[in-house]
Structure formats: structure tokens, C-alpha cells
Design an enzyme around this catalytic site. Structure first.
Site, PDB file in Angstrom:
ATOM      1  N   ASP A  39       0.831  -1.210   0.000  1.00  0.00           N
ATOM      2  CA  ASP A  39       0.000   0.000   0.000  1.00  0.00           C
ATOM      3  C   ASP A  39       0.862   1.255   0.000  1.00  0.00           C
ATOM      4  O   ASP A  39       0.564   2.229  -0.683  1.00  0.00           O
ATOM      5  CB  ASP A  39      -0.917   0.024   1.232  1.00  0.00           C
ATOM      6  CG  ASP A  39      -1.978  -1.048   1.134  1.00  0.00           C
ATOM      7  OD1 ASP A  39      -2.185  -1.552   0.019  1.00  0.00           O
ATOM      8  OD2 ASP A  39      -2.579  -1.386   2.163  1.00  0.00           O
ATOM      9  N   LEU A  85     -12.954 -19.316  14.231  1.00  0.00           N
ATOM     10  CA  LEU A  85     -12.937 -19.432  15.693  1.00  0.00           C
ATOM     11  C   LEU A  85     -12.827 -18.060  16.319  1.00  0.00           C
ATOM     12  O   LEU A  85     -12.155 -17.182  15.778  1.00  0.00           O
ATOM     13  CB  LEU A  85     -11.716 -20.243  16.139  1.00  0.00           C
ATOM     14  CG  LEU A  85     -11.738 -21.745  15.880  1.00  0.00           C
ATOM     15  CD1 LEU A  85     -10.351 -22.333  16.102  1.00  0.00           C
ATOM     16  CD2 LEU A  85     -12.738 -22.431  16.801  1.00  0.00           C
ATOM     17  N   LYS A 119      -3.216 -25.127  17.280  1.00  0.00           N
ATOM     18  CA  LYS A 119      -3.866 -24.461  16.138  1.00  0.00           C
ATOM     19  C   LYS A 119      -2.817 -24.324  15.047  1.00  0.00           C
ATOM     20  O   LYS A 119      -1.881 -23.523  15.150  1.00  0.00           O
ATOM     21  CB  LYS A 119      -4.400 -23.092  16.545  1.00  0.00           C
ATOM     22  CG  LYS A 119      -5.160 -22.433  15.421  1.00  0.00           C
ATOM     23  CD  LYS A 119      -5.911 -21.218  15.912  1.00  0.00           C
ATOM     24  CE  LYS A 119      -6.853 -20.687  14.850  1.00  0.00           C
ATOM     25  NZ  LYS A 119      -6.178 -20.169  13.672  1.00  0.00           N
ATOM     26  N   ARG A 140     -11.926 -23.703   1.972  1.00  0.00           N
ATOM     27  CA  ARG A 140     -12.929 -23.085   2.835  1.00  0.00           C
ATOM     28  C   ARG A 140     -13.816 -22.098   2.068  1.00  0.00           C
ATOM     29  O   ARG A 140     -15.001 -21.999   2.314  1.00  0.00           O
ATOM     30  CB  ARG A 140     -12.228 -22.369   3.993  1.00  0.00           C
ATOM     31  CG  ARG A 140     -13.175 -21.706   4.923  1.00  0.00           C
ATOM     32  CD  ARG A 140     -12.460 -21.117   6.106  1.00  0.00           C
ATOM     33  NE  ARG A 140     -13.400 -20.571   7.058  1.00  0.00           N
ATOM     34  CZ  ARG A 140     -13.927 -19.365   6.966  1.00  0.00           C
ATOM     35  NH1 ARG A 140     -13.588 -18.582   5.968  1.00  0.00           N
ATOM     36  NH2 ARG A 140     -14.791 -18.926   7.849  1.00  0.00           N
ATOM     37  N   CYS A 405     -12.002  14.135   5.628  1.00  0.00           N
ATOM     38  CA  CYS A 405     -12.873  14.810   4.661  1.00  0.00           C
ATOM     39  C   CYS A 405     -13.089  16.273   5.054  1.00  0.00           C
ATOM     40  O   CYS A 405     -13.716  17.031   4.316  1.00  0.00           O
ATOM     41  CB  CYS A 405     -14.216  14.091   4.530  1.00  0.00           C
ATOM     42  SG  CYS A 405     -15.297  14.310   5.955  1.00  0.00           S
TER      43      CYS A 405
HETATM   44  S1  IVH Z   1     -11.431 -26.422  14.859  1.00  0.00           S
HETATM   45  C1  IVH Z   1     -14.349 -23.209  13.487  1.00  0.00           C
HETATM   46  N1  IVH Z   1      -8.999 -27.166  15.221  1.00  0.00           N
HETATM   47  O1  IVH Z   1      -8.376 -22.501  12.406  1.00  0.00           O
HETATM   48  C2  IVH Z   1     -14.513 -24.624  13.343  1.00  0.00           C
HETATM   49  N2  IVH Z   1      -9.356 -25.435  13.653  1.00  0.00           N
HETATM   50  O2  IVH Z   1     -10.001 -20.021  12.892  1.00  0.00           O
HETATM   51  C3  IVH Z   1     -13.637 -25.416  14.204  1.00  0.00           C
HETATM   52  N3  IVH Z   1      -7.333 -24.619  12.571  1.00  0.00           N
HETATM   53  O3  IVH Z   1     -10.706 -22.727   9.827  1.00  0.00           O
HETATM   54  C4  IVH Z   1     -12.230 -25.313  13.830  1.00  0.00           C
HETATM   55  N4  IVH Z   1      -5.933 -25.939  13.602  1.00  0.00           N
HETATM   56  O4  IVH Z   1      -8.472 -23.823   9.484  1.00  0.00           O
HETATM   57  C5  IVH Z   1      -9.796 -26.328  14.550  1.00  0.00           C
HETATM   58  N5  IVH Z   1      -6.894 -27.972  15.687  1.00  0.00           N
HETATM   59  C6  IVH Z   1      -7.676 -27.149  15.008  1.00  0.00           C
HETATM   60  C7  IVH Z   1      -7.175 -26.231  14.057  1.00  0.00           C
HETATM   61  C8  IVH Z   1      -8.057 -25.387  13.410  1.00  0.00           C
HETATM   62  C9  IVH Z   1      -6.047 -24.993  12.703  1.00  0.00           C
HETATM   63  C10 IVH Z   1      -7.833 -23.558  11.681  1.00  0.00           C
HETATM   64  C11 IVH Z   1      -8.932 -24.033  10.766  1.00  0.00           C
HETATM   65  C12 IVH Z   1     -10.087 -23.124  11.004  1.00  0.00           C
HETATM   66  C13 IVH Z   1      -9.431 -21.975  11.661  1.00  0.00           C
HETATM   67  C14 IVH Z   1     -10.421 -21.285  12.560  1.00  0.00           C
END
Ligand code: IVH
Length: 677
Positions: A39, A85, A119, A140, A405
Site C-alpha cells: 500500500d 474461531l 492451532k 474453505r 474529509c
Molecule cells: S477447529 C471453526 N482445530 O483454524 C470450526 N481449527 O479459525 C472449528 N485450525 O478454519 C475449527 N488448527 O483452518 C480447529 N486444531 C484445530 C485447528 C483449526 C487450525 C484452523 C482451521 C479453522 C481456523 C479457525
């Protein structure tokens, strides 16, 4: 003259650089600089051009626009939405998460089982098996519609193509995260900004032979549609699918109580650097699938899970300048332009300063040495200032009280707390060109009109070129003009045309959400849509006398309060807003709202609750009623079908009113019976 020649040459070099980044970002899905840097570069070029007539004449920038991503893949509706999440960043957020769950389920147990998983910072995908055969693989997408990337997913040899076990469900949808390991990434470093981008780029290859060359891996973490349902807990689910040859993460654990929650978080945070893949936190899930089902989802995320992020990475840098940005609701946010610094593998050149009070409280000044922190994808924050490094001549920062503005800005007084809001706002709505541009970005976003190929950057370009100035312009685009711009070929124009054409049919709830009335998010938009039902009714809000009448009725709706009503009134009191929304409506085919689940035990019935229930919270009772086709009202009126009275302290006045109006009263015992029938 020499100078001018040099300037032109240097300008041309920069334009070339911008084109290179456009190509990397839009066509190859592998940017090598951060969005902020991109940007900056673009802004710099437009500013230089503006300041030099001779550069303007060359017309080098006019034709530059990022090529939109092509609609390369076929699309399919997800069998079950792929949600995101909500995040927790500290112990208090986790305390909140547990409290909300206990409240919703109306239970006292502090030791509810929580399943902990890393995660994975990758790209999510879903795999669909029919009778054990992998028949579909989707990205997704926007959470509702995904892209068919089956051929690319099949190149990952650890993904089962056939499940040979006998004890599997007929339909099995496995949700997983695709990633590239840190070691493997070190060999790809020159081509991609980070492992996540590398994985994303590889999955979006049109030619799966190219994908096959990439060292993609995955972890399976969840399920979508499953029939018949064979699992009782998340831990059991993962154990089973691991036996069926899916790869699951080894660093998982069943936890009870806050102490274990904190300990596991600390433990993994320490182990994090030794893992061969990036993780950015832990996902904590309620282990019992029955409870998960009871908890259900909000619009975008499940109530039964949360991402507990690791504390962000930090770095020291210096503030070069403080500028203000205007959001779509008019909020004025100060942003620190900082000397570029790498934080957690990403080059950062902007940091948010939140609001005027924050600048005052911390006495943040231009030239200050600061510590910044970056958590996830959000814009980095300023943590501390090192005042010992401050120069003597540094001056206090005066927060501008005007919007970009030129209009005066205001701090609102909260009706509830009677306190002044910390955020300054421009109240001009579409009359402010900065707000108008942000509103356009919101309108084309995934949750709103979801127009492929019209991302934030393209909106910026089209705005600068006067191709889009208000939402209705999206449906009158000058494709001949766009065709002359660099990066736009026949294919991308056709794709854009198709995407725009498709989006002109929209449901009333999405439309209401899209027009961006402050305090009207996706949930409230649905509530309003079910009240107004058709766009014809909704447009009655445009006329003052009607509006007052409708707004007084809105109080009856559960979820809509004073704040929302005031905000709707403000929005439609503005003549420009009304004109712009009318123009937009003329271009659209807006479908009447039909609640998602019309059938069920309370099909088309209006209910209201009073008192507490033993087995469930009011929120759960409400969500059960809605999932069974009912509508929940917030006050007694003759439109009500049932008043459901919980045993714990119901409001006598409400029961009396209901009796007078001859509304059927359902007592707690009866309510439980109906639910179990
Ligand atoms: S559970 C929302 N478990 O995080 C439905 N997600 O921000 C439940 N992800 O789209 C998701 N590791 O791509 C879940 N152990 C894990 C995960 C995980 C990575 C990602 C996933 C999801 C995103 C949600």
C-alpha cells in the site's frame, strides 16, 4: 533537465516494481512484501505522480490495477458451513469462555472436559468420503461455498483416497489444515513470504502436477457432515480417524479446569519453536459432542471452541509519522507509520494506536522508539514507549478533531454508561468520501455481496479511476474501460461480469447487513429481515413518519435494543444514505427473507421467555426455539403465541399481561415435555 530525466527513470523503475508485486499478489498468490508495504509503495507512486505534471502526462499509473484472482475452480456448497474461531489472548478471556459456556448450558461444573489441540497455521480444507471413497475436496472459500481443489489435495499422499476399514460412516466429512513444514519451507524461502502463503499458493495451482511438487502435509482436526454419527467425544473422534489412517496431531490433551488450561498453553508455547510446523495458539474444544451440539454456533463461530493464541512476537522500532484512518462506521483510528521491522517473519510498517485517549495516556509522539507486538493477522499494536530515547525537541501529538474529509468529528455519549466514547467519529456517512470507500469494501466482502474479483485493492483502484463511487456503480461497471487496464484480460473481465451478475440476487438479510448500518451485524440483520420480510416493507424506513412507527415496534424484537434503533434512525435520517441505498436497490433483485429453519416444533410461532430454567439457560432455550422454526420476541404483545414461564423468578407482570391477552402459557415442566417429545 538531467534531474527530470533521472526522476522519470526512477519513477519508471518503481512502477515496474509495483507491477511485479501486483503479479505476485494477484496472479501467483505469493506476495513477497506485506500488504502495508504494498500500500505504501502504491500510495507513494500516486503522490509522486500528483506532484509532477510531467509524470502525469506519461500516464503510467492509470493503467495499473491488480489482476483479480481468476475463478479457476468449480464451486460447491459446503455440506455444513466452515466457520472460524473466536480468539482468546489471556487468562481472563479463557475465564470468560468457560463462564459463557456454563451460563449457556446452565451448569455449575467447573471441570467440564476440554480437549486441547495445537492451532496449525495453514490453510483449511475439507475432505468428503462416501462409503469410504474420497469423492470431493474443497477449500474453505467464504465458509458456505468452497472451491473444488480435490485434484490438488489428492497429491498429498498421506490423505487417504479410500478408507478400507469396515466400521466407518456412509458419509464422512473430515476437516483438516494443510501446511508446509518449517524444514521444507527453508528450501522455498526465496519464492514465498512464509509457509502459510506457500501452502495456499500450492493449493490454488490450476495444474495439480505443480501442486504435487510441493511438500504439502496435513493434520485432520474435525468433522463436517457425518452419517451415521458414530462418535461421542472429540477425543474419540480423533482416535478413530487416526485408526482409519488420517494424520492427527500428537500434541493433544484432555484438560479440566483453568489451571490445566493455563499449564497446557504455557507448555506448548515453550515447545512451539521445536515443532516442524507453525502453530499460533491452541484450540480448546468442549470434548463432549452432545454438549457441542447444545452449544451450537453464532453467525461465524462455534460457541464450543476457542483459539487461545500465544502471546505475540515483539520488536523495537521508531514512529516515523502518525496518520489517521477512517473506518466504514466513521471511526477515526490513529495509525503509527513505523520504520519497517520484521516481527514473526513478517515485515511491519504500520501499527495501530487505537484511539485518541490511548495516545494521550501513553503520550505517544512522532519520533518515539516503541515496542510493537503482532498477534495473528491483526494489525500490530504499540506496547510500550522508551522515553529515554526521546529527543529533547519532541512535541506532544495533537490529535486532529476533523475527519480527513474536513468534517468535524464527535465522541458519542453512551446511553448505558453515560460516558463519552473513546472513539472519535465522522458522522457524514456516504457524504464522507473516506467512509464511502470503506463502505464499498464492506459491501463487496465475503459476508456481504461476496463479489469475487472485487477485493479491497481493486475497490481502491476503481475508486481512484472513478469507476466506482457508490454501491450501485458496481452494477454499471464500464468493462471497456477496465479492459484497457493492465492485468485485465478477457477471462478476468468475464469472471468479474459473472460474479457481479450473480451477486445482484441477494437475500434481504444479507442486503441489510451489506448496507453497513452501525450496530447491525449479521445476526441483527437476520432479526430485522425476519421482521420486515420484504424489501418493500424495509424501504418504508426511508420515510420519517413510517420510520418512527416501525422503530417503536422494533423494541419487541429480541436482540434489538435502543442502540440499534437509534443507529437505524440515524442512518436513514441522512438523505445521501437514502439516495444511495435507493439507487442500489434499483439494481438488485432482493429476495424475501425466509428463516432458515421454518419447520419444527415451533414452526412460525412467536415465543417469549420469562424466568429461569433448571436444565438450560435462557440463551439455550431461545436458540432451541429458533432452531425449531420459532421466533423469539422481547416483549409481550398480542402477536405472541406462547409465553414460556421458567420456575425461577418469572416476572409476574408479564404472566398477568399474557393472561389478559389470552396468550397460551407454557410452564417449565410442559416446556421440557415438548422438547423431549
Ligand atoms: S477447529 C471453526 N482445530 O483454524 C470450526 N481449527 O479459525 C472449528 N485450525 O478454519 C475449527 N488448527 O483452518 C480447529 N486444531 C484445530 C485447528 C483449526 C487450525 C484452523 C482451521 C479453522 C481456523 C479457525
Amino acid at each position: 533537465m538531467i534531474n527530470k530525466k533521472n526522476a522519470i527513470e526512477s519513477f519508471k523503475q518503481k512502477v515496474k516494481l509495483l507491477k511485479k508485486h501486483n503479479e505476485l499478489y494477484f496472479n501467483q498468490d505469493k506476495p513477497i512484501i506485506s500488504d502495508a508495504e504494498y500500500d505504501d509503495l502504491k500510495k507513494q507512486l500516486f503522490e509522486i505522480e500528483k506532484a509532477n505534471k510531467y509524470l502525469k502526462k506519461l500516464n503510467l499509473l492509470k493503467s495499473i490495477v491488480g489482476a483479480p484472482p481468476t475463478n479457476k475452480f468449480k464451486k460447491f456448497n459446503h455440506l455444513k458451513p466452515m466457520l472460524s474461531l473466536s480468539n482468546a489472548f489471556n487468562k481472563n478471556d479463557m475465564i470468560d469462555f468457560i463462564k459463557k459456556i456454563k451460563n449457556f448450558l446452565n451448569i455449575k461444573d467447573d471441570n467440564i472436559e476440554i480437549f486441547s489441540e495445537p492451532k496449525i497455521d495453514g490453510i483449511s480444507a475439507t475432505l468428503i468420503y462416501e462409503n469410504g471413497v474420497l469423492i470431493r475436496g474443497l477449500s474453505r472459500g467464504d465458509g458456505k461455498v468452497g472451491e473444488d481443489i480435490l485434484e490438488n489435495l489428492k497429491t498429498i499422499n498421506t490423505i487417504p483416497k479410500i478408507i478400507k476399514n469396515k466400521d466407518i460412516p456412509k458419509l464422512l466429512e473430515i476437516r483438516c489444515e494443510i501446511f508446509i513444514g518449517k524444514k521444507d519451507f527453508s528450501k522455498l524461502k526465496s519464492k514465498f513470504a512464509n509457509p502459510r502463503n506457500a501452502a495456499g499458493g500450492s493449493l490454488r495451482q490450476k495444474d495439480s502436477k505443480q501442486t504435487a511438487k510441493m511438500p504439502l502435509k496435513y493434520f485432520a482436526y474435525g468433522f463436517g457432515a457425518v452419517d451415521p454419527m458414530l462418535f461421542k467425544t472429540q477425543s474419540e473422534f480423533l482416535e478413530k480417524i487416526s485408526k482409519w489412517n488420517f494424520i492427527t496431531n500428537p500434541s493433544v490433551k484432555i484438560l479440566k479446569g483453568l489451571e490445566e488450561i493455563e499449564n497446557q498453553h504455557d507448555k506448548l508455547d515453550k515447545e512451539r519453536s521445536s515443532l516442524d510446523y507453525d502453530i499460533d495458539g491452541l484450540v480448546y474444544k468442549i470434548n463432549d459432542l452432545n454438549l457441542q451440539k447444545r452449544l451450537g454456533n453464532t453467525s461465524n463461530s462455534p460457541r464450543w471452541a476457542i483459539a487461545y493464541k500465544f502471546s505475540a512476537e515483539k520488536a523495537e522500532t521508531k514512529i516515523k509519522n502518525i496518520i489517521i484512518q477512517v473506518g466504514r462506521t466513521g471511526a477515526i483510528t490513529p495509525v503509527a507509520k513505523v520504520e519497517p521491522v520484521t516481527v514473526g517473519g513478517v515485515v511491519v510498517s504500520n501499527a495501530t494506536l487505537h484511539n485518541e485517549d490511548e495516545i494521550k495516556r501513553k503520550d505517544i509522539r512522532i519520533g518515539d522508539t516503541i515496542m510493537i507486538q503482532r498477534a495473528g493477522d491483526v494489525i500490530p499494536q504499540v506496547l510500550t514507549i522508551d522515553k529515554s530515547k526521546r529527543k529533547q525537541d519532541s512535541k506532544k501529538f495533537n490529535f486532529p478533531n476533523k475527519c480527513l474529509c474536513g468534517a468535524e468529528t464527535k465522541k458519542e455519549l453512551s446511553k448505558n454508561t453515560k460516558k463519552e466514547d473513546a472513539v472519535r467519529r465522522c458522522t457524514k456517512g456516504y457524504d464522507c468520501r473516506f467512509i464511502a470507500k470503506e463502505k464499498l469494501k464492506h459491501i463487496v466482502s465475503k459476508e456481504a455481496f461476496n463479489i469475487d474479483g472485487l477485493g479491497k485493492k481493486v475497490i481502491e483502484q476503481f475508486w481512484d479511476l472513478n469507476l466506482i463511487k457508490e454501491p450501485s456503480d458496481i452494477f454499471d461497471l464500464d468493462y471497456i474501460q477496465i479492459g484497457k487496464l493492465e492485468g485485465w484480460g478477457e477471462l478476468s473481465i468475464n469472471n468479474l461480469k459473472k460474479a457481479v451478475e450473480k451477486s445482484h440476487i441477494i437475500s434481504l438479510d444479507k442486503f441489510i447487513f451489506s448496507i453497513g448500518i452501525r450496530h447491525i451485524g449479521q445476526e441483527n440483520a437476520k432479526i430485522l429481515a425476519s421482521f420486515f420480510h420484504s424489501i418493500k416493507e424495509f424501504t418504508k424506513l426511508f420515510v420519517l413518519e413510517n420510520r418512527k412507527k416501525f422503530l417503536s415496534n422494533l423494541v419487541d424484537l429480541d436482540g434489538i435494543g435502543e442502540t440499534q434503533i437509534q443507529s437505524i434512525d440515524n442512518f436513514f435520517s441522512n438523505k445521501t444514505n437514502v439516495r444511495i441505498i435507493k439507487n442500489l436497490i434499483n439494481k438488485l433483485n432482493i429476495k424475501n427473507y425466509t428463516a432458515q429453519t421454518n419447520d419444527g416444533k415451533f414452526s412460525n410461532k412467536k415465543l417469549m421467555f420469562t424466568g429461569g430454567f433448571k436444565n438450560m439457560s435462557r440463551s439455550e432455550a431461545k436458540s432451541i426455539a429458533e432452531n425449531n422454526g420459532g421466533k423469539v420476541l422481547g416483549s409481550i404483545s398480542k402477536n405472541l403465541d406462547f409465553l414460556v414461564v421458567g420456575d425461577t423468578r418469572p416476572t409476574k407482570r408479564k404472566v398477568e399481561q399474557a393472561k389478559q391477552l389470552k396468550i397460551k402459557i407454557i410452564l417449565e415442566k410442559e416446556w421440557n415435555k415438548i422438547l423431549n417429545s
